[in-house]
Motif scaffolding. Structure first.
Motif, PDB file in Angstrom:
ATOM      1  N   LYS A   1       0.840  -1.201   0.000  1.00 50.14           N
ATOM      2  CA  LYS A   1       0.000   0.000   0.000  1.00 50.14           C
ATOM      3  C   LYS A   1       0.878   1.256   0.000  1.00 50.14           C
ATOM      4  O   LYS A   1       1.957   1.266   0.594  1.00 50.14           O
ATOM      5  CB  LYS A   1      -0.911   0.034   1.235  1.00 50.14           C
ATOM      6  N   SER A   2       0.401   2.306  -0.633  1.00 53.45           N
ATOM      7  CA  SER A   2       1.065   3.608  -0.512  1.00 53.45           C
ATOM      8  C   SER A   2       0.859   4.104   0.917  1.00 53.45           C
ATOM      9  O   SER A   2      -0.248   4.016   1.459  1.00 53.45           O
ATOM     10  CB  SER A   2       0.465   4.623  -1.483  1.00 53.45           C
ATOM     11  N   ILE A   3       1.921   4.614   1.521  1.00 48.19           N
ATOM     12  CA  ILE A   3       1.865   5.036   2.923  1.00 48.19           C
ATOM     13  C   ILE A   3       2.230   6.516   3.027  1.00 48.19           C
ATOM     14  O   ILE A   3       3.312   6.929   2.603  1.00 48.19           O
ATOM     15  CB  ILE A   3       2.846   4.224   3.800  1.00 48.19           C
ATOM     16  N   ILE A   4       1.312   7.303   3.589  1.00 54.54           N
ATOM     17  CA  ILE A   4       1.592   8.704   3.911  1.00 54.54           C
ATOM     18  C   ILE A   4       1.848   8.782   5.407  1.00 54.54           C
ATOM     19  O   ILE A   4       1.012   8.368   6.211  1.00 54.54           O
ATOM     20  CB  ILE A   4       0.408   9.623   3.541  1.00 54.54           C
ATOM     21  N   ASN A   5       3.019   9.282   5.785  1.00 55.09           N
ATOM     22  CA  ASN A   5       3.362   9.448   7.196  1.00 55.09           C
ATOM     23  C   ASN A   5       3.258  10.935   7.535  1.00 55.09           C
ATOM     24  O   ASN A   5       4.040  11.752   7.074  1.00 55.09           O
ATOM     25  CB  ASN A   5       4.779   8.937   7.460  1.00 55.09           C
ATOM     26  N   HIS A   6       2.245  11.279   8.316  1.00 49.89           N
ATOM     27  CA  HIS A   6       1.951  12.668   8.687  1.00 49.89           C
ATOM     28  C   HIS A   6       2.639  12.937  10.017  1.00 49.89           C
ATOM     29  O   HIS A   6       2.164  12.526  11.068  1.00 49.89           O
ATOM     30  CB  HIS A   6       0.430  12.822   8.804  1.00 49.89           C
ATOM     31  N   CYS A   7       3.779  13.623   9.985  1.00 47.84           N
ATOM     32  CA  CYS A   7       4.633  13.774  11.176  1.00 47.84           C
ATOM     33  C   CYS A   7       4.253  14.988  12.011  1.00 47.84           C
ATOM     34  O   CYS A   7       4.380  16.123  11.551  1.00 47.84           O
ATOM     35  CB  CYS A   7       6.094  13.889  10.764  1.00 47.84           C
ATOM     36  N   HIS A   8       3.850  14.736  13.253  1.00 49.57           N
ATOM     37  CA  HIS A   8       3.486  15.808  14.176  1.00 49.57           C
ATOM     38  C   HIS A   8       4.534  15.971  15.279  1.00 49.57           C
ATOM     39  O   HIS A   8       4.312  16.704  16.231  1.00 49.57           O
ATOM     40  CB  HIS A   8       2.132  15.506  14.828  1.00 49.57           C
ATOM     41  N   GLY A   9       5.643  15.277  15.184  1.00 48.73           N
ATOM     42  CA  GLY A   9       6.668  15.312  16.232  1.00 48.73           C
ATOM     43  C   GLY A   9       7.290  16.680  16.381  1.00 48.73           C
ATOM     44  O   GLY A   9       7.300  17.489  15.459  1.00 48.73           O
ATOM     45  N   ALA A  10       7.858  16.935  17.586  1.00 50.12           N
ATOM     46  CA  ALA A  10       8.423  18.259  17.857  1.00 50.12           C
ATOM     47  C   ALA A  10       9.911  18.217  18.221  1.00 50.12           C
ATOM     48  O   ALA A  10      10.660  19.098  17.835  1.00 50.12           O
ATOM     49  CB  ALA A  10       7.641  18.939  18.973  1.00 50.12           C
ATOM     50  N   ASP A  11      10.332  17.199  18.956  1.00 52.78           N
ATOM     51  CA  ASP A  11      11.720  17.170  19.451  1.00 52.78           C
ATOM     52  C   ASP A  11      12.598  16.324  18.538  1.00 52.78           C
ATOM     53  O   ASP A  11      12.938  15.187  18.835  1.00 52.78           O
ATOM     54  CB  ASP A  11      11.746  16.635  20.883  1.00 52.78           C
ATOM     55  N   PHE A  12      12.996  16.890  17.404  1.00 55.94           N
ATOM     56  CA  PHE A  12      13.785  16.173  16.401  1.00 55.94           C
ATOM     57  C   PHE A  12      15.192  15.875  16.905  1.00 55.94           C
ATOM     58  O   PHE A  12      15.777  14.853  16.553  1.00 55.94           O
ATOM     59  CB  PHE A  12      13.860  16.999  15.117  1.00 55.94           C
ATOM     60  N   GLU A  13      15.715  16.768  17.739  1.00 62.81           N
ATOM     61  CA  GLU A  13      17.079  16.588  18.241  1.00 62.81           C
ATOM     62  C   GLU A  13      17.199  15.302  19.045  1.00 62.81           C
ATOM     63  O   GLU A  13      18.097  14.489  18.813  1.00 62.81           O
ATOM     64  CB  GLU A  13      17.467  17.799  19.105  1.00 62.81           C
ATOM     65  N   THR A  14      16.281  15.095  19.991  1.00 63.62           N
ATOM     66  CA  THR A  14      16.298  13.875  20.802  1.00 63.62           C
ATOM     67  C   THR A  14      15.951  12.651  19.959  1.00 63.62           C
ATOM     68  O   THR A  14      16.576  11.595  20.090  1.00 63.62           O
ATOM     69  CB  THR A  14      15.304  13.993  21.976  1.00 63.62           C
ATOM     70  N   PHE A  15      14.957  12.803  19.083  1.00 60.57           N
ATOM     71  CA  PHE A  15      14.480  11.682  18.287  1.00 60.57           C
ATOM     72  C   PHE A  15      15.539  11.158  17.322  1.00 60.57           C
ATOM     73  O   PHE A  15      15.763   9.946  17.231  1.00 60.57           O
ATOM     74  CB  PHE A  15      13.241  12.100  17.499  1.00 60.57           C
ATOM     75  N   TYR A  16      16.232  12.063  16.620  1.00 59.74           N
ATOM     76  CA  TYR A  16      17.136  11.617  15.562  1.00 59.74           C
ATOM     77  C   TYR A  16      18.574  12.132  15.692  1.00 59.74           C
ATOM     78  O   TYR A  16      19.515  11.341  15.678  1.00 59.74           O
ATOM     79  CB  TYR A  16      16.585  12.018  14.205  1.00 59.74           C
ATOM     80  N   LEU A  17      18.739  13.434  15.836  1.00 64.55           N
ATOM     81  CA  LEU A  17      20.097  13.992  15.797  1.00 64.55           C
ATOM     82  C   LEU A  17      21.001  13.436  16.886  1.00 64.55           C
ATOM     83  O   LEU A  17      22.185  13.169  16.646  1.00 64.55           O
ATOM     84  CB  LEU A  17      20.037  15.530  15.905  1.00 64.55           C
ATOM     85  N   LYS A  18      20.472  13.247  18.096  1.00 57.24           N
ATOM     86  CA  LYS A  18      21.278  12.737  19.211  1.00 57.24           C
ATOM     87  C   LYS A  18      21.105  11.229  19.428  1.00 57.24           C
ATOM     88  O   LYS A  18      21.613  10.684  20.405  1.00 57.24           O
ATOM     89  CB  LYS A  18      20.918  13.491  20.498  1.00 57.24           C
ATOM     90  N   ALA A  19      20.382  10.580  18.527  1.00 55.18           N
ATOM     91  CA  ALA A  19      20.158   9.136  18.661  1.00 55.18           C
ATOM     92  C   ALA A  19      21.435   8.371  18.339  1.00 55.18           C
ATOM     93  O   ALA A  19      22.300   8.856  17.596  1.00 55.18           O
ATOM     94  CB  ALA A  19      19.039   8.694  17.725  1.00 55.18           C
ATOM     95  N   ASN A  20      21.543   7.135  18.880  1.00 56.22           N
ATOM     96  CA  ASN A  20      22.711   6.314  18.550  1.00 56.22           C
ATOM     97  C   ASN A  20      22.564   5.754  17.131  1.00 56.22           C
ATOM     98  O   ASN A  20      21.488   5.844  16.517  1.00 56.22           O
ATOM     99  CB  ASN A  20      22.903   5.190  19.580  1.00 56.22           C
ATOM    100  N   ASP A  21      23.625   5.191  16.618  1.00 61.05           N
ATOM    101  CA  ASP A  21      23.630   4.715  15.227  1.00 61.05           C
ATOM    102  C   ASP A  21      22.579   3.645  14.971  1.00 61.05           C
ATOM    103  O   ASP A  21      21.970   3.601  13.893  1.00 61.05           O
ATOM    104  CB  ASP A  21      25.020   4.172  14.859  1.00 61.05           C
ATOM    105  N   ARG A  22      22.343   2.797  15.969  1.00 57.25           N
ATOM    106  CA  ARG A  22      21.365   1.721  15.811  1.00 57.25           C
ATOM    107  C   ARG A  22      19.952   2.288  15.636  1.00 57.25           C
ATOM    108  O   ARG A  22      19.205   1.840  14.762  1.00 57.25           O
ATOM    109  CB  ARG A  22      21.416   0.802  17.038  1.00 57.25           C
ATOM    110  N   LYS A  23      19.617   3.288  16.463  1.00 56.35           N
ATOM    111  CA  LYS A  23      18.290   3.889  16.355  1.00 56.35           C
ATOM    112  C   LYS A  23      18.151   4.658  15.038  1.00 56.35           C
ATOM    113  O   LYS A  23      17.108   4.589  14.385  1.00 56.35           O
ATOM    114  CB  LYS A  23      18.034   4.822  17.543  1.00 56.35           C
TER     115      LYS A  23
END
Length: 357
Positions: A100-122
């Motif tokens: 199926k085609s998937i649209i991901n509607h992102c409402h997240g706010a803390d990108f730094e914690t979620f991705y930028l400061k995440a470890n390589d595995r995450k």
């Protein structure tokens, strides 16, 4: 008659507190349901960990049933960061397996914690899951830029949130005397800048001893009350709890200024709601807020944590009633021109039609 195309939307329980639920409430009964055959699958509810787990499991089973029996052509998932990311993984994997085609509607706010400061595995997991999606909806150009670190830029479209405007309330505000009431709506926590509020209150009280700060929301209320008591400011701050419907309407009608000192945001529904009631805004210059708030035109923005700046701007507005009303009028006109629910739904429909080609 042309057969309606089928869409499955993964949503929250309608009683959930927060901005995502506020966005979703405008979808139910909207033009989307007239133009498409919508199936809703609830994936989350407020409550303890066990009740949330049960809700998620029921949601996965319901979603699998929808995929097999209803056979939607497109899946629209509303997601955030933190636990929400992990809860949405099974939905994305099942939709991907079903091609199926998937649209991901992102409402997240803390990108730094979620991705930028995440470890390589995450980071690897996030990239793997996100790249199974056909398209991302970002709430602002800033968030489009953030998400482009994970998925190709061409897979991201900006659809800003909307305001449910109340023109009668906005007009009433222009014709009544101000009452020195400042309103906050949202989760009471560090991310929303709530621990800066007692210092701001102390500074504003020196100029306006009778000022009332209404902090409407749930969260770390006890901690904040303790800080206010230590400063002798408890009489200037009211905590009505999480408000909705008539109670929320009453607070938006009665207040003079909306205050949101967040450290990170997407496109806050609380600000859009306040603008729809003709309130000037004092907020931080993060996420999509600078797109909504223009200094000196419909409010003011400051850097996160700038308690002196917040207090100065709030005092400026309360001191000059005509200036306050002028900025409030512009707030309402601004969202009326650009941030109506109809405009938002039209953009979502355009995305659906493009993805279904």
């Amino acid at each position: 008659m042309e057969k309606q195309r089928k869409i499955c939307m993964v949503v929250q329980d309608r009683k959930v507190k927060g901005g995502i639920a506020a966005v979703l409430n405008g979808y139910f009964g909207s033009e989307l349901e007239k133009d498409f055959e919508m199936k809703y699958v609830e994936s989350y509810k407020d409550g303890n960990k066990f009740s949330k787990l049960i809700k998620a499991i029921i949601g996965y089973i319901h979603f699998l049933k929808v995929l097999i029996i209803d056979k939607p052509e497109l899946v629209h998932i509303h997601s955030s960061f933190g636990p929400s990311f992990y809860r949405k993984i099974p939905f994305i994997l099942m939709a991907s397996w079903a091609k199926k085609s998937i649209i991901n509607h992102c409402h997240g706010a803390d990108f730094e914690t979620f991705y930028l400061k995440a470890n390589d595995r995450k980071k690897k997991l996030i990239k793997k899951i996100y790249n199974k999606c056909s398209l991302f909806i970002a709430l602002s150009d800033e968030w489009k830029k953030n998400l482009s670190l994970i998925v190709p830029l061409e897979k991201i479209q900006v659809v800003e949130n909307y305001s449910l405007m109340n023109e009668n309330a906005a007009m009433e505000k222009m014709n009544r005397k101000s009452n020195n009431q400042i309103l906050f709506l949202g989760q009471i926590c560090q991310r929303k800048g709530c621990y800066d509020i007692p210092t701001v209150v102390g500074k504003v009280v020196k100029n306006f001893p009778e000022v009332k700060f209404i902090l409407a929301g749930s969260g770390e209320i006890k901690q904040l009350k303790k800080l206010l008591k230590e400063k002798g400011l408890e009489k200037n701050v009211i905590f009505p709890g999480w408000v909705r419907d008539e109670e929320k309407d009453k607070l938006l009608r009665e207040s003079d200024v909306f205050f949101l000192p967040s450290y990170n945001e997407g496109m806050p529904m609380a600000i859009l709601d306040a603008m729809g009631y003709g309130l000037p805004i004092v907020a931080t210059n993060v996420g999509g807020i600078p797109k909504l708030v223009v200094d000196g035109r419909n409010g003011y923005t400051c850097n996160p944590g700038d308690v002196n700046g917040f207090a100065e701007k709030l005092i400026t507005l309360l001191k000059n009633e005509q200036h306050l009303k002028n900025l409030g009028t512009e707030s309402f006109q601004f969202v009326k021109r650009q941030y109506s629910l109809e405009t938002h739904i039209h953009k979502v429909k355009e995305i659906y039609n493009t993805q279904l080609q």
